[in-house]
Design a protein around this motif. Structure first.
Motif, PDB file in Angstrom:
ATOM      1  N   ALA A   4       0.937  -1.361  -0.054  1.00  0.00           N
ATOM      2  CA  ALA A   4       0.023   0.135   0.169  1.00  0.00           C
ATOM      3  C   ALA A   4       0.992   1.253   0.117  1.00  0.00           C
ATOM      4  CB  ALA A   4      -0.829   0.029   1.186  1.00  0.00           C
ATOM      5  N   LEU A   5       0.326   2.322  -0.473  1.00  0.00           N
ATOM      6  CA  LEU A   5       1.050   3.551  -0.705  1.00  0.00           C
ATOM      7  C   LEU A   5       0.812   4.270   0.681  1.00  0.00           C
ATOM      8  CD1 LEU A   5       2.543   5.741  -2.124  1.00  0.00           C
ATOM      9  CD2 LEU A   5       0.363   6.647  -2.916  1.00  0.00           C
ATOM     10  N   THR A   6       1.752   4.516   1.345  1.00  0.00           N
ATOM     11  CA  THR A   6       1.528   5.272   2.718  1.00  0.00           C
ATOM     12  C   THR A   6       2.354   6.628   2.704  1.00  0.00           C
ATOM     13  OG1 THR A   6       3.426   4.186   3.789  1.00  0.00           O
ATOM     14  CG2 THR A   6       1.323   3.064   4.017  1.00  0.00           C
ATOM     15  N   LEU A   7       1.763   7.478   3.508  1.00  0.00           N
ATOM     16  CA  LEU A   7       2.159   8.970   3.800  1.00  0.00           C
ATOM     17  C   LEU A   7       2.734   8.919   5.273  1.00  0.00           C
ATOM     18  CD1 LEU A   7       2.554  11.618   2.392  1.00  0.00           C
ATOM     19  CD2 LEU A   7       0.602  12.339   3.462  1.00  0.00           C
ATOM     20  N   ARG A   8       3.875   9.397   5.224  1.00  0.00           N
ATOM     21  CA  ARG A   8       4.584   9.746   6.816  1.00  0.00           C
ATOM     22  C   ARG A   8       5.461  10.652   6.915  1.00  0.00           C
ATOM     23  NH1 ARG A   8       9.630   7.949   6.464  1.00  0.00           N
ATOM     24  NH2 ARG A   8      10.175   6.315   5.450  1.00  0.00           N
ATOM     25  N   ASN A   9       5.779  11.357   7.686  1.00  0.00           N
ATOM     26  CA  ASN A   9       7.047  12.296   8.125  1.00  0.00           C
ATOM     27  C   ASN A   9       8.269  11.527   7.955  1.00  0.00           C
ATOM     28  OD1 ASN A   9       5.340  14.014   9.193  1.00  0.00           O
ATOM     29  ND2 ASN A   9       5.507  13.651  11.183  1.00  0.00           N
ATOM     30  N   ALA A  10       9.162  12.296   7.129  1.00  0.00           N
ATOM     31  CA  ALA A  10      10.276  11.762   6.708  1.00  0.00           C
ATOM     32  C   ALA A  10      11.252  11.439   7.913  1.00  0.00           C
ATOM     33  CB  ALA A  10      11.065  12.824   6.095  1.00  0.00           C
ATOM     34  N   HIS A  11      12.137  10.585   7.791  1.00  0.00           N
ATOM     35  CA  HIS A  11      13.091  10.087   8.836  1.00  0.00           C
ATOM     36  C   HIS A  11      14.336  10.275   8.259  1.00  0.00           C
ATOM     37  CE1 HIS A  11       9.933   7.000   9.909  1.00  0.00           C
ATOM     38  NE2 HIS A  11       9.426   8.154  10.537  1.00  0.00           N
ATOM     39  N   ALA A  12      15.580  10.570   9.005  1.00  0.00           N
ATOM     40  CA  ALA A  12      16.882  10.677   8.673  1.00  0.00           C
ATOM     41  C   ALA A  12      17.208   9.639   7.625  1.00  0.00           C
ATOM     42  CB  ALA A  12      17.644  10.826   9.978  1.00  0.00           C
ATOM     43  N   ALA A  13      16.811   8.200   8.051  1.00  0.00           N
ATOM     44  CA  ALA A  13      17.285   7.244   7.144  1.00  0.00           C
ATOM     45  C   ALA A  13      16.703   7.472   5.628  1.00  0.00           C
ATOM     46  CB  ALA A  13      16.800   5.930   7.915  1.00  0.00           C
ATOM     47  N   ASP A  14      15.952   8.327   5.324  1.00  0.00           N
ATOM     48  CA  ASP A  14      15.360   8.502   3.992  1.00  0.00           C
ATOM     49  C   ASP A  14      16.281   9.308   3.159  1.00  0.00           C
ATOM     50  OD1 ASP A  14      12.792   7.250   4.646  1.00  0.00           O
ATOM     51  OD2 ASP A  14      12.087   9.213   5.479  1.00  0.00           O
ATOM     52  N   ALA A  15      17.326  10.140   3.717  1.00  0.00           N
ATOM     53  CA  ALA A  15      18.057  10.693   2.999  1.00  0.00           C
ATOM     54  C   ALA A  15      18.597  10.271   1.516  1.00  0.00           C
ATOM     55  CB  ALA A  15      19.507  11.186   3.618  1.00  0.00           C
ATOM     56  N   ALA A  16      18.982   9.232   1.462  1.00  0.00           N
ATOM     57  CA  ALA A  16      19.393   8.578   0.173  1.00  0.00           C
ATOM     58  C   ALA A  16      18.371   8.692  -0.724  1.00  0.00           C
ATOM     59  CB  ALA A  16      19.951   7.169   0.392  1.00  0.00           C
ATOM     60  N   GLU A  17      17.106   7.984  -0.513  1.00  0.00           N
ATOM     61  CA  GLU A  17      15.791   7.994  -1.497  1.00  0.00           C
ATOM     62  C   GLU A  17      15.521   9.500  -1.664  1.00  0.00           C
ATOM     63  OE1 GLU A  17      13.472   5.218  -2.585  1.00  0.00           O
ATOM     64  OE2 GLU A  17      15.708   5.009  -3.167  1.00  0.00           O
ATOM     65  N   ILE A  18      15.600  10.223  -0.836  1.00  0.00           N
ATOM     66  CA  ILE A  18      15.205  11.615  -1.091  1.00  0.00           C
ATOM     67  C   ILE A  18      16.362  12.394  -2.076  1.00  0.00           C
ATOM     68  CG2 ILE A  18      15.017  14.047  -0.007  1.00  0.00           C
ATOM     69  CD1 ILE A  18      13.794  12.722   2.573  1.00  0.00           C
ATOM     70  N   ALA A  19      17.561  12.110  -1.909  1.00  0.00           N
ATOM     71  CA  ALA A  19      18.575  12.536  -2.788  1.00  0.00           C
ATOM     72  C   ALA A  19      18.233  11.982  -4.224  1.00  0.00           C
ATOM     73  CB  ALA A  19      20.051  12.319  -2.268  1.00  0.00           C
ATOM     74  N   ARG A  20      17.879  10.641  -4.133  1.00  0.00           N
ATOM     75  CA  ARG A  20      17.591   9.902  -5.594  1.00  0.00           C
ATOM     76  C   ARG A  20      16.476  10.818  -6.440  1.00  0.00           C
ATOM     77  NH1 ARG A  20      13.864   6.795  -7.401  1.00  0.00           N
ATOM     78  NH2 ARG A  20      12.897   6.537  -5.459  1.00  0.00           N
ATOM     79  N   LEU A  21      15.566  10.969  -5.610  1.00  0.00           N
ATOM     80  CA  LEU A  21      14.356  11.672  -6.273  1.00  0.00           C
ATOM     81  C   LEU A  21      14.816  12.973  -6.537  1.00  0.00           C
ATOM     82  CD1 LEU A  21      11.622  10.202  -3.936  1.00  0.00           C
ATOM     83  CD2 LEU A  21      11.570   9.850  -6.237  1.00  0.00           C
TER      84      LEU A  21
END
Length: 147
Positions: A4-21
């Motif tokens: 399922a697609l979920t929406l959540r607050n970002a976490h520090a561990a998301d940095a690599a995926e955020i950079a990719r996007l």
């Protein structure tokens, strides 16, 4: 069965995926730098970063800022929105913008703004379809400062 697609607050561990996007829109950023930036924003109460996640992959992110300027006072502004190219047009962006609008309302604001580069043709009708109205067009200047 797909996750399922979920929406959540970002976490520090998301940095690599955020950079990719971010790189998909031409903002290539080393993961270490994105990690520092994300850490600074996540710890600041005037910033909100949320992500759309499906399984282990981020499909998009949005960054929103509560800012105050001398000329216009306090306002809420979407300062970044990216949806994975393979998932655009599927409602991920709408979900992220709705989250930003919810955050703005929770802070007591009745309006939210966004700036969109003139070169991002697809984003203009997207925002307009959500009820955003173009107020002005402007130029952005940068000057490299000598050491």
């Amino acid at each position: 069965m797909t996750d399922a697609l979920t929406l959540r607050n970002a976490h520090a561990a998301d940095a690599a995926e955020i950079a990719r996007l971010a790189a998909e829109l031409g903002y290539a950023t080393p993961v270490e730098a994105m990690s520092e930036r994300l850490g600074a924003l996540l710890s600041h109460p005037n910033h909100h970063v949320s992500v759309a996640e499906q399984g282990a992959a981020l499909l998009g992110w949005i960054a929103v800022e509560h800012r105050c300027t001398l000329e216009s006072g306090e306002r809420i502004e979407i300062v970044g929105l990216v949806v994975d190219a393979s998932h655009r047009g599927g409602g991920v962006g709408r979900m992220l913008v709705a989250d930003a609008e919810r955050w703005a309302r929770q802070r007591g604001f009745e309006a939210i703004s966004v700036r969109s580069n003139i070169a991002r043709d697809a984003s203009h009708p997207f925002y307009e379809s959500l009820g955003y109205v173009r107020r002005k067009t402007q130029h952005c200047y940068t000057k490299t400062l000598a050491p």
